[in-house]
Write a protein that holds these residues in place. Structure first.
Motif, PDB file in Angstrom:
ATOM      1  N   GLY A  15       0.775  -1.380  -0.065  1.00  0.00           N
ATOM      2  CA  GLY A  15       0.012   0.058   0.057  1.00  0.00           C
ATOM      3  C   GLY A  15       0.649   1.355  -0.133  1.00  0.00           C
ATOM      4  O   GLY A  15       0.235   2.384   0.190  1.00  0.00           O
ATOM      5  N   VAL A  16       2.276   1.279  -0.286  1.00  0.00           N
ATOM      6  CA  VAL A  16       2.786   2.314  -0.435  1.00  0.00           C
ATOM      7  C   VAL A  16       2.954   2.791  -1.876  1.00  0.00           C
ATOM      8  O   VAL A  16       3.227   2.071  -2.639  1.00  0.00           O
ATOM      9  N   GLY A  17       2.574   3.989  -1.811  1.00  0.00           N
ATOM     10  CA  GLY A  17       2.837   4.623  -3.348  1.00  0.00           C
ATOM     11  C   GLY A  17       1.542   4.462  -4.001  1.00  0.00           C
ATOM     12  O   GLY A  17       1.628   4.411  -5.218  1.00  0.00           O
ATOM     13  N   THR A  18       0.360   4.418  -3.377  1.00  0.00           N
ATOM     14  CA  THR A  18      -0.715   4.159  -4.162  1.00  0.00           C
ATOM     15  C   THR A  18      -1.450   5.458  -4.283  1.00  0.00           C
ATOM     16  O   THR A  18      -1.018   6.482  -4.192  1.00  0.00           O
ATOM     17  N   LYS A  19      -2.499   5.515  -5.066  1.00  0.00           N
ATOM     18  CA  LYS A  19      -3.250   6.858  -5.583  1.00  0.00           C
ATOM     19  C   LYS A  19      -3.710   7.374  -4.319  1.00  0.00           C
ATOM     20  O   LYS A  19      -3.618   8.702  -4.041  1.00  0.00           O
ATOM     21  N   ASP A  20      -4.140   6.586  -3.233  1.00  0.00           N
ATOM     22  CA  ASP A  20      -4.953   7.166  -2.189  1.00  0.00           C
ATOM     23  C   ASP A  20      -3.640   7.725  -1.174  1.00  0.00           C
ATOM     24  O   ASP A  20      -3.891   8.386  -0.240  1.00  0.00           O
ATOM     25  N   ASN A  21      -2.561   6.931  -1.303  1.00  0.00           N
ATOM     26  CA  ASN A  21      -1.513   6.904  -0.217  1.00  0.00           C
ATOM     27  C   ASN A  21      -0.114   7.110  -1.014  1.00  0.00           C
ATOM     28  O   ASN A  21       0.722   6.216  -1.042  1.00  0.00           O
ATOM     29  N   PRO A  22       0.143   8.524  -1.485  1.00  0.00           N
ATOM     30  CA  PRO A  22       1.276   8.388  -2.311  1.00  0.00           C
ATOM     31  C   PRO A  22       2.656   8.395  -1.497  1.00  0.00           C
ATOM     32  O   PRO A  22       2.569   8.910  -0.353  1.00  0.00           O
ATOM     33  N   LEU A  23       3.537   7.828  -2.028  1.00  0.00           N
ATOM     34  CA  LEU A  23       4.778   7.724  -1.514  1.00  0.00           C
ATOM     35  C   LEU A  23       5.687   9.150  -1.643  1.00  0.00           C
ATOM     36  O   LEU A  23       5.670   9.539  -2.610  1.00  0.00           O
ATOM     37  N   PRO A  24       5.976   9.510  -0.540  1.00  0.00           N
ATOM     38  CA  PRO A  24       6.435  10.858  -0.620  1.00  0.00           C
ATOM     39  C   PRO A  24       7.907  10.917  -1.238  1.00  0.00           C
ATOM     40  O   PRO A  24       8.612  10.009  -1.401  1.00  0.00           O
ATOM     41  N   TRP A  25       8.182  11.732  -2.326  1.00  0.00           N
ATOM     42  CA  TRP A  25       9.107  11.816  -3.069  1.00  0.00           C
ATOM     43  C   TRP A  25      10.547  11.482  -2.787  1.00  0.00           C
ATOM     44  O   TRP A  25      11.371  10.958  -3.202  1.00  0.00           O
ATOM     45  N   PRO A  26      11.015  12.304  -1.434  1.00  0.00           N
ATOM     46  CA  PRO A  26      12.323  11.706  -0.937  1.00  0.00           C
ATOM     47  C   PRO A  26      12.519  10.189  -0.834  1.00  0.00           C
ATOM     48  O   PRO A  26      13.330   9.626  -0.967  1.00  0.00           O
ATOM     49  N   LEU A  27      11.298   9.671  -0.361  1.00  0.00           N
ATOM     50  CA  LEU A  27      11.206   8.073   0.169  1.00  0.00           C
ATOM     51  C   LEU A  27      11.518   7.247  -1.138  1.00  0.00           C
ATOM     52  O   LEU A  27      12.129   6.459  -1.183  1.00  0.00           O
ATOM     53  N   ALA A  28      10.734   7.936  -1.972  1.00  0.00           N
ATOM     54  CA  ALA A  28      10.727   7.157  -3.421  1.00  0.00           C
ATOM     55  C   ALA A  28      12.198   7.191  -4.208  1.00  0.00           C
ATOM     56  O   ALA A  28      12.561   6.324  -4.907  1.00  0.00           O
TER      57      ALA A  28
END
Length: 120
Positions: A15-28
């Motif tokens: 559930g990380v990086g989904t449309k409802d719960n986007p992954l913050p760009w520094p973590l990505a």
């Protein structure tokens, strides 16, 4: 490389990086950096070597004027021993890079789990 990519993909499964719960760009970006570093290590370790010495010198065998087969075998064994010693430095470097890549893979897995837990 495949395992690294799978670990990155599993973050989406958690559930990380989904449309409802986007992954913050520094973590990505950090996750992408892990994958890129692991791929770089794999490419370095697996790329073919030019002029790699690993066996007897065929030219030496064909042009040998020695009638004694024992001398020829001894000469080839000495040549292979020399090649092993010459290749040792390169093999050591590749071994170190391989170990570094495996360590990065473990860190990526831990990072992916941490990111999935933090982003919930």
């Amino acid at each position: 490389m495949t395992i690294s990519t799978l670990i990155a993909s599993f973050t989406g499964f958690f559930g990380v990086g989904t449309k409802d719960n986007p992954l913050p760009w520094p973590l990505a970006l950090r996750l992408i950096a892990f994958v890129l570093l692991i791929v770089a290590c794999a490419v370095y370790v697996l790329r073919p070597m030019k002029d790699w010495l690993y066996g007897p010198d065929v030219e030496d065998i064909l042009t040998s004027t020695q009638p004694n087969d024992d001398f020829l075998r001894w000469s080839q064994a000495r040549g292979m021993h020399k090649a092993v010693l010459e290749n040792e430095h390169t093999l050591q470097k590749r071994s170190i890079v391989y170990s570094f890549g495996v360590s990065l893979l473990a860190l990526e897995a831990m990072y992916a789990v941490a990111v999935s837990l933090v982003s919930r």
